[in-house]
Design a protein around this motif. Structure first.
Motif, short mmCIF file in Angstrom:
data_model
loop_
_atom_site.label_atom_id
_atom_site.label_comp_id
_atom_site.label_asym_id
_atom_site.label_seq_id
_atom_site.Cartn_x
_atom_site.Cartn_y
_atom_site.Cartn_z
N VAL A 1 0.84 -1.20 0.00
CA VAL A 1 0.00 0.00 0.00
C VAL A 1 0.87 1.25 0.00
CG1 VAL A 1 -1.63 1.33 1.40
CG2 VAL A 1 -1.95 -1.13 1.11
N ASP A 2 0.60 2.18 -0.90
CA ASP A 2 1.38 3.43 -0.95
C ASP A 2 0.69 4.51 -0.13
OD1 ASP A 2 -0.70 4.56 -2.51
OD2 ASP A 2 0.32 4.16 -4.41
N THR A 3 1.26 5.72 -0.13
CA THR A 3 0.75 6.77 0.76
C THR A 3 -0.68 7.19 0.41
OG1 THR A 3 1.82 8.45 -0.62
CG2 THR A 3 3.04 7.65 1.29
N ARG A 4 -0.99 7.29 -0.88
CA ARG A 4 -2.34 7.68 -1.27
C ARG A 4 -3.35 6.59 -0.90
NH1 ARG A 4 -5.76 6.61 -5.43
NH2 ARG A 4 -7.35 8.21 -5.89
N VAL B 1 -9.33 6.79 5.89
CA VAL B 1 -10.56 7.58 6.02
C VAL B 1 -11.82 6.73 5.87
CG1 VAL B 1 -9.42 9.71 5.28
CG2 VAL B 1 -10.61 8.29 3.59
N MET B 2 -11.66 5.45 5.51
CA MET B 2 -12.80 4.53 5.51
C MET B 2 -13.25 4.17 6.92
SD MET B 2 -12.18 1.57 2.64
CE MET B 2 -13.62 0.65 3.24
N LEU B 3 -12.34 4.17 7.88
CA LEU B 3 -12.58 3.55 9.17
C LEU B 3 -13.81 4.04 9.92
CD1 LEU B 3 -8.91 3.07 10.39
CD2 LEU B 3 -10.57 1.28 9.84
N PRO B 4 -14.16 5.32 9.87
CA PRO B 4 -15.38 5.72 10.57
C PRO B 4 -16.63 5.03 10.05
CG PRO B 4 -14.04 7.64 10.09
CD PRO B 4 -13.42 6.48 9.34
N ASN B 5 -16.66 4.68 8.76
CA ASN B 5 -17.85 4.03 8.21
C ASN B 5 -17.50 3.23 6.96
OD1 ASN B 5 -20.37 3.24 7.32
ND2 ASN B 5 -21.34 5.16 7.91
N PRO B 6 -16.99 2.01 7.13
CA PRO B 6 -16.58 1.20 5.96
C PRO B 6 -17.76 0.71 5.13
CG PRO B 6 -16.39 -0.08 7.97
CD PRO B 6 -16.71 1.32 8.39
N HIS B 7 -18.98 0.94 5.60
CA HIS B 7 -20.16 0.55 4.82
C HIS B 7 -20.57 1.66 3.86
CE1 HIS B 7 -21.19 -3.18 7.04
NE2 HIS B 7 -20.46 -2.60 7.96
N ARG B 8 -20.10 2.87 4.10
CA ARG B 8 -20.48 3.98 3.22
C ARG B 8 -19.29 4.59 2.49
NH1 ARG B 8 -24.45 8.14 6.13
NH2 ARG B 8 -24.50 8.84 3.96
N ARG B 9 -18.08 4.35 2.98
CA ARG B 9 -16.88 4.87 2.33
C ARG B 9 -16.10 3.72 1.70
NH1 ARG B 9 -14.55 9.27 6.78
NH2 ARG B 9 -16.43 10.60 6.81
N ALA C 1 -15.94 11.91 -4.33
CA ALA C 1 -15.14 13.14 -4.29
C ALA C 1 -14.86 13.55 -2.85
CB ALA C 1 -15.85 14.25 -5.04
N GLY C 2 -15.85 13.37 -1.97
CA GLY C 2 -15.66 13.72 -0.57
C GLY C 2 -14.60 12.88 0.11
N VAL C 3 -14.62 11.58 -0.16
CA VAL C 3 -13.62 10.68 0.42
C VAL C 3 -12.23 11.04 -0.12
CG1 VAL C 3 -12.80 8.29 0.44
CG2 VAL C 3 -15.20 8.79 0.91
N GLN C 4 -12.13 11.36 -1.39
CA GLN C 4 -10.85 11.75 -1.97
C GLN C 4 -10.31 13.03 -1.33
OE1 GLN C 4 -10.25 11.21 -6.32
NE2 GLN C 4 -12.38 10.52 -6.35
N ARG C 5 -11.20 13.98 -1.03
CA ARG C 5 -10.75 15.22 -0.37
C ARG C 5 -10.23 14.92 1.03
NH1 ARG C 5 -15.32 17.43 -2.97
NH2 ARG C 5 -16.59 17.13 -1.10
N LEU C 6 -10.96 14.09 1.79
CA LEU C 6 -10.51 13.73 3.13
C LEU C 6 -9.16 13.03 3.08
CD1 LEU C 6 -13.84 12.33 4.66
CD2 LEU C 6 -12.65 14.42 5.34
#
Length: 223
Positions: free
Chosen positions: A170-173, A180-188, A195-200
């Motif tokens: 796994v690389d840095t990106r 950033v998936m961890l708060p909600n892996p069912h929605r992220r 686009a929102g996940v990419q910004r986070l």
């Protein structure tokens, strides 16, 4: 009767305390994983030693979930106080939830955000931090966290689902997208980010190099 009840309570209280010590050498499973097994749902988890994980992934998850991980005692008192003062309800206090607190919840407690669970979670987190090394704690966390909507647990399953690669590659990106998936892996979804996940993820990726060595100072060599 009262004595019997007290004995039962003491035994139940002792179980997580003893298991915490045992988890220094035994690889645990989460209550959510157990629940899925009991109900016949899919569970995918390949235990991966920290030495076989991407160092970028370890750093990035710590930066995202608990930047004071190497310095707190299982709870971050200052962050917790600030979060409680600002929060309207328990849902708003997630930012004060340390990695040991999340481990305590995942291994010993039930889902939800009620005050009783939080009251039990905090002393368990302090105990975990006392009897388990920081390196082992983050290894456990990265192997029991839920990383997908269909029973994917741990970074190996998460990385393979999202990118078709092992956690070691796994690389840095990609690390930022997984974190950033961890708060909600069912929605992220790191593999198909909105686009929102990419910004986070971009903000998190930019922050990690600035905090880099400090984040993992307590872990020793990662590779």
């Amino acid at each position: 009767m009262i004595r019997l009840v007290l004995r039962v309570v003491l035994v139940l209280a002792a179980i997580p305390l003893l298991l915490a010590v045992l988890y220094n050498v035994v690889n645990p499973v989460s209550t959510l994983m157990i629940g899925r097994w009991i109900s016949g749902e899919r569970v995918e988890r390949v235990w991966t030693p920290i030495e076989k994980m991407s160092p970028a992934l370890v750093r990035t998850v710590i930066a995202s979930e608990d930047a004071s991980f190497c310095h707190n005692i299982g709870i971050d008192i200052a962050e917790l106080r600030e979060a409680i003062e600002k929060a309207d309800d328990l849902e708003d206090t997630r930012g004060a939830s340390t990695i040991p607190m999340q481990i305590a919840k995942n291994l010993f407690l039930w889902p939800g955000r009620d005050y009783i669970r939080k009251a039990i979670e905090m002393p368990l987190a302090i105990w975990l931090d006392l009897v388990v090394s920081k390196r082992r704690l983050i290894e456990i966390y990265l192997n029991i966290a839920e990383w997908g909507p269909n029973g994917e647990f741990g970074v190996e399953a998460g990385a393979r689902r999202a990118f078709g690669i092992p956690a070691a590659q796994v690389d840095t990106r990609q690390a930022a997208l997984l974190a950033v998936m961890l708060p909600n892996p069912h929605r992220r979804d790191a593999g198909n980010p909105t686009a929102g996940v990419q910004r986070l993820a971009a903000r998190l990726q930019a922050r990690v190099p600035k905090e880099g060595p400090e984040l993992v100072a307590c872990l020793g060599p990662l590779r």
